[in-house]
Design a protein around this motif. Structure first.
Motif, mmCIF file in Angstrom:
data_model
loop_
_atom_site.group_PDB
_atom_site.id
_atom_site.type_symbol
_atom_site.label_atom_id
_atom_site.label_comp_id
_atom_site.label_asym_id
_atom_site.label_seq_id
_atom_site.Cartn_x
_atom_site.Cartn_y
_atom_site.Cartn_z
ATOM 1 N N ILE A 76 0.855 -1.182 0.000
ATOM 2 C CA ILE A 76 0.000 0.000 0.000
ATOM 3 C C ILE A 76 0.895 1.237 0.000
ATOM 4 O O ILE A 76 1.783 1.373 0.844
ATOM 5 C CB ILE A 76 -0.918 0.044 1.234
ATOM 6 N N SER A 77 0.667 2.138 -0.955
ATOM 7 C CA SER A 77 1.375 3.418 -0.982
ATOM 8 C C SER A 77 0.471 4.497 -0.406
ATOM 9 O O SER A 77 -0.684 4.625 -0.820
ATOM 10 C CB SER A 77 1.766 3.799 -2.418
ATOM 11 N N VAL A 78 1.007 5.243 0.533
ATOM 12 C CA VAL A 78 0.269 6.367 1.121
ATOM 13 C C VAL A 78 0.897 7.650 0.596
ATOM 14 O O VAL A 78 2.052 7.953 0.912
ATOM 15 C CB VAL A 78 0.308 6.337 2.662
ATOM 16 N N VAL A 79 0.165 8.378 -0.212
ATOM 17 C CA VAL A 79 0.654 9.614 -0.828
ATOM 18 C C VAL A 79 0.208 10.801 0.007
ATOM 19 O O VAL A 79 -0.992 10.973 0.260
ATOM 20 C CB VAL A 79 0.136 9.749 -2.274
ATOM 21 N N ILE A 80 1.174 11.624 0.416
ATOM 22 C CA ILE A 80 0.871 12.760 1.293
ATOM 23 C C ILE A 80 1.493 14.030 0.721
ATOM 24 O O ILE A 80 2.713 14.222 0.805
ATOM 25 C CB ILE A 80 1.402 12.516 2.717
ATOM 26 N N PRO A 81 0.718 14.914 0.124
ATOM 27 C CA PRO A 81 1.254 16.221 -0.287
ATOM 28 C C PRO A 81 1.496 17.083 0.945
ATOM 29 O O PRO A 81 0.709 17.051 1.905
ATOM 30 C CB PRO A 81 0.133 16.804 -1.161
ATOM 31 N N ALA A 82 2.579 17.843 0.928
ATOM 32 C CA ALA A 82 2.935 18.651 2.099
ATOM 33 C C ALA A 82 3.408 20.029 1.659
ATOM 34 O O ALA A 82 4.328 20.151 0.850
ATOM 35 C CB ALA A 82 4.028 17.953 2.912
ATOM 36 N N HIS A 83 2.762 21.042 2.189
ATOM 37 C CA HIS A 83 3.169 22.432 1.929
ATOM 38 C C HIS A 83 3.237 23.151 3.267
ATOM 39 O O HIS A 83 2.219 23.408 3.899
ATOM 40 C CB HIS A 83 2.185 23.131 0.995
ATOM 41 N N ASN A 84 4.461 23.438 3.715
ATOM 42 C CA ASN A 84 4.696 24.082 5.017
ATOM 43 C C ASN A 84 4.063 23.267 6.153
ATOM 44 O O ASN A 84 3.264 23.779 6.934
ATOM 45 C CB ASN A 84 4.154 25.513 5.015
ATOM 46 N N GLU A 85 4.445 21.995 6.237
ATOM 47 C CA GLU A 85 3.889 21.094 7.240
ATOM 48 C C GLU A 85 4.981 20.519 8.135
ATOM 49 O O GLU A 85 4.918 19.362 8.543
ATOM 50 C CB GLU A 85 3.133 19.943 6.548
ATOM 51 N N GLU A 86 5.973 21.317 8.461
ATOM 52 C CA GLU A 86 7.118 20.799 9.223
ATOM 53 C C GLU A 86 6.713 20.197 10.573
ATOM 54 O O GLU A 86 7.350 19.260 11.058
ATOM 55 C CB GLU A 86 8.142 21.920 9.451
ATOM 56 N N GLY A 87 5.650 20.723 11.190
ATOM 57 C CA GLY A 87 5.240 20.231 12.494
ATOM 58 C C GLY A 87 4.435 18.952 12.459
ATOM 59 O O GLY A 87 4.178 18.354 13.518
ATOM 60 N N ASN A 88 4.051 18.509 11.269
ATOM 61 C CA ASN A 88 3.165 17.349 11.169
ATOM 62 C C ASN A 88 3.835 16.107 10.582
ATOM 63 O O ASN A 88 3.239 15.024 10.616
ATOM 64 C CB ASN A 88 1.944 17.697 10.304
ATOM 65 N N ILE A 89 5.027 16.262 10.034
ATOM 66 C CA ILE A 89 5.675 15.158 9.308
ATOM 67 C C ILE A 89 5.913 13.947 10.211
ATOM 68 O O ILE A 89 5.520 12.813 9.878
ATOM 69 C CB ILE A 89 7.002 15.627 8.674
ATOM 70 N N PHE A 90 6.531 14.156 11.352
ATOM 71 C CA PHE A 90 6.827 13.035 12.254
ATOM 72 C C PHE A 90 5.543 12.448 12.849
ATOM 73 O O PHE A 90 5.439 11.231 13.039
ATOM 74 C CB PHE A 90 7.766 13.489 13.374
ATOM 75 N N LEU A 91 4.568 13.319 13.126
ATOM 76 C CA LEU A 91 3.319 12.855 13.733
ATOM 77 C C LEU A 91 2.552 11.920 12.803
ATOM 78 O O LEU A 91 2.108 10.845 13.221
ATOM 79 C CB LEU A 91 2.443 14.059 14.089
ATOM 80 N N ILE A 92 2.385 12.337 11.542
ATOM 81 C CA ILE A 92 1.587 11.520 10.637
ATOM 82 C C ILE A 92 2.302 10.213 10.290
ATOM 83 O O ILE A 92 1.663 9.171 10.131
ATOM 84 C CB ILE A 92 1.219 12.319 9.363
ATOM 85 N N HIS A 93 3.638 10.239 10.217
ATOM 86 C CA HIS A 93 4.376 9.003 9.968
ATOM 87 C C HIS A 93 4.169 8.022 11.107
ATOM 88 O O HIS A 93 3.913 6.827 10.877
ATOM 89 C CB HIS A 93 5.872 9.299 9.803
ATOM 90 N N GLN A 94 4.243 8.496 12.334
ATOM 91 C CA GLN A 94 4.098 7.612 13.486
ATOM 92 C C GLN A 94 2.697 7.007 13.544
ATOM 93 O O GLN A 94 2.539 5.813 13.807
ATOM 94 C CB GLN A 94 4.384 8.387 14.777
ATOM 95 N N ARG A 95 1.690 7.818 13.258
ATOM 96 C CA ARG A 95 0.315 7.316 13.324
ATOM 97 C C ARG A 95 0.038 6.306 12.213
ATOM 98 O O ARG A 95 -0.656 5.303 12.422
ATOM 99 C CB ARG A 95 -0.678 8.476 13.287
ATOM 100 N N ILE A 96 0.580 6.542 11.019
ATOM 101 C CA ILE A 96 0.408 5.574 9.930
ATOM 102 C C ILE A 96 1.155 4.284 10.247
ATOM 103 O O ILE A 96 0.651 3.178 10.002
ATOM 104 C CB ILE A 96 0.893 6.184 8.598
ATOM 105 N N LYS A 97 2.345 4.424 10.799
ATOM 106 C CA LYS A 97 3.127 3.241 11.163
ATOM 107 C C LYS A 97 2.406 2.418 12.223
ATOM 108 O O LYS A 97 2.397 1.172 12.162
ATOM 109 C CB LYS A 97 4.500 3.674 11.668
ATOM 110 N N ASP A 98 1.788 3.097 13.189
ATOM 111 C CA ASP A 98 1.031 2.381 14.223
ATOM 112 C C ASP A 98 -0.141 1.625 13.623
ATOM 113 O O ASP A 98 -0.456 0.507 14.056
ATOM 114 C CB ASP A 98 0.528 3.377 15.280
ATOM 115 N N VAL A 99 -0.784 2.215 12.640
ATOM 116 C CA VAL A 99 -1.931 1.563 11.993
ATOM 117 C C VAL A 99 -1.489 0.297 11.275
ATOM 118 O O VAL A 99 -2.101 -0.775 11.429
ATOM 119 C CB VAL A 99 -2.616 2.538 10.997
ATOM 120 N N PHE A 100 -0.415 0.368 10.496
ATOM 121 C CA PHE A 100 0.026 -0.794 9.717
ATOM 122 C C PHE A 100 0.686 -1.867 10.580
ATOM 123 O O PHE A 100 0.768 -3.030 10.152
ATOM 124 C CB PHE A 100 0.976 -0.353 8.609
#
Length: 309
Positions: A4-28
């Motif tokens: 499964i590929s999770v595509v995430i566009p990011a524009h000025n999202e420096e505060g969310n990068i680590f958070l969303i990776h961790q939550r997706i990793k927890d899900v999988f």
């Protein structure tokens, strides 16, 4: 093992990068028989988004990134991730965590049932203003009426799963003003929807101002229909008929009552009104001509500055 590929566009999202990776990793980590990759698409960020993504990519092999040469927009960023994916299914979602990663198992479950596209139907929390709820509802109703796609209210979110067969179709499309929400509906395939409540932005501020929202709305309307052109023609005929009829009645009344035809103020207002109507019609035609102009030049939807895969 399905990928499964999770595509995430990011524009000025420096505060969310680590958070969303961790939550997706927890899900999988709770899903068996699936492995995943996250494709971050840095859409010309001006903060430390790229640095955060590269730092994350050094630590985790599932993290991939695409860096644009400048800001090309949300929809080209999503398409870039889709174009670069190589998986059994692709999930697109935003980086601000308003699209909850915890919904991913439900998307995959519906996909395994045989649906090619699993879209999400967004509902707003109570904190969202009634004005935003109402304008969003009116937009989707208006878009469905005036275009050739039927987007359900709240179904215009870019949080969706697409099977690899759908991804192949999207990858071969080369529209200058791409509108993936409409394309997803237009393509057909077997589709179903899942409701979710939009979460709050984890950090940062939304870059979608009123001007961008209006431009996005016009893109959606003009990308799938020529009905606005017919509407402009109908308005022209209707108001022309009203003007001829009204003026005829006025002339007859003047002869019968033996009064002079006067009233420069009403005449000026009429001229201004019809002048404005003509400008609106010309504007509609101009939008379509502009889309043709951009399309015939065949410039790419985006330019990649760097990538790690």
């Amino acid at each position: 093992m399905k990928k499964i590929s999770v595509v995430i566009p990011a524009h000025n999202e420096e505060g969310n990068i680590f958070l969303i990776h961790q939550r997706i990793k927890d899900v999988f980590s709770k899903l068996e028989n699936y492995h995943f990759e996250i494709i971050f698409v840095n859409d010309g960020s001006r903060d430390q988004t790229q640095a955060k993504i590269e730092e994350l990519a050094k630590q985790f092999e599932e993290v991939k990134f695409i860096e644009f040469s400048r800001n090309f927009g949300h929809q080209p960023a999503v398409k870039a991730g889709i174009d670069s994916s190589n998986a059994n299914a692709v999930i697109s979602m935003d980086a601000d965590l308003q699209h909850p990663p915890e919904l991913i198992p439900e998307l995959i479950e519906k996909w395994e049932e045989g649906f090619d596209i699993v879209y999400t139907i967004r509902t707003y929390p109570k904190e969202i203003s009634a004005f935003k709820r109402r304008t969003s509802s009116l937009y989707y109703k208006f878009l469905s009426k005036i275009s050739d796609v039927n987007l359900r209210e709240g179904g215009g979110s870019d949080f969706r799963l697409m099977d690899s067969s759908v991804v192949d179709v999207v990858r071969n499309m080369n529209e200058a003003d791409i509108f993936l929400r409409g394309l997803s509906n237009w393509m057909g395939f077997r589709q179903t929807g899942i409701r979710f409540t939009a979460g709050e932005r984890a950090s940062g501020e939304s870059s979608y101002n009123l001007q961008k929202m209006m431009r996005f709305a016009f893109t959606g309307i003009t990308a799938f229909s020529v009905k606005p052109l017919y509407l402009a023609a109908y308005l022209g005929f209707i108001f022309s008929a009203i003007a001829v009829l009204g003026y005829g009645i006025y002339v007859i009344h003047s002869f019968v009552s033996q009064t002079e035809i006067s009233g420069w103020a009403s005449l000026i207002m009429t001229v201004v009104f019809f002048g404005g109507l003509q400008l609106i019609i010309l504007g509609i035609i101009g939008i379509y001509l502009g889309k043709i102009f951009k399309q015939v030049k065949e410039r790419p939807n985006y330019i990649i500055r760097s990538k790690n895969f």
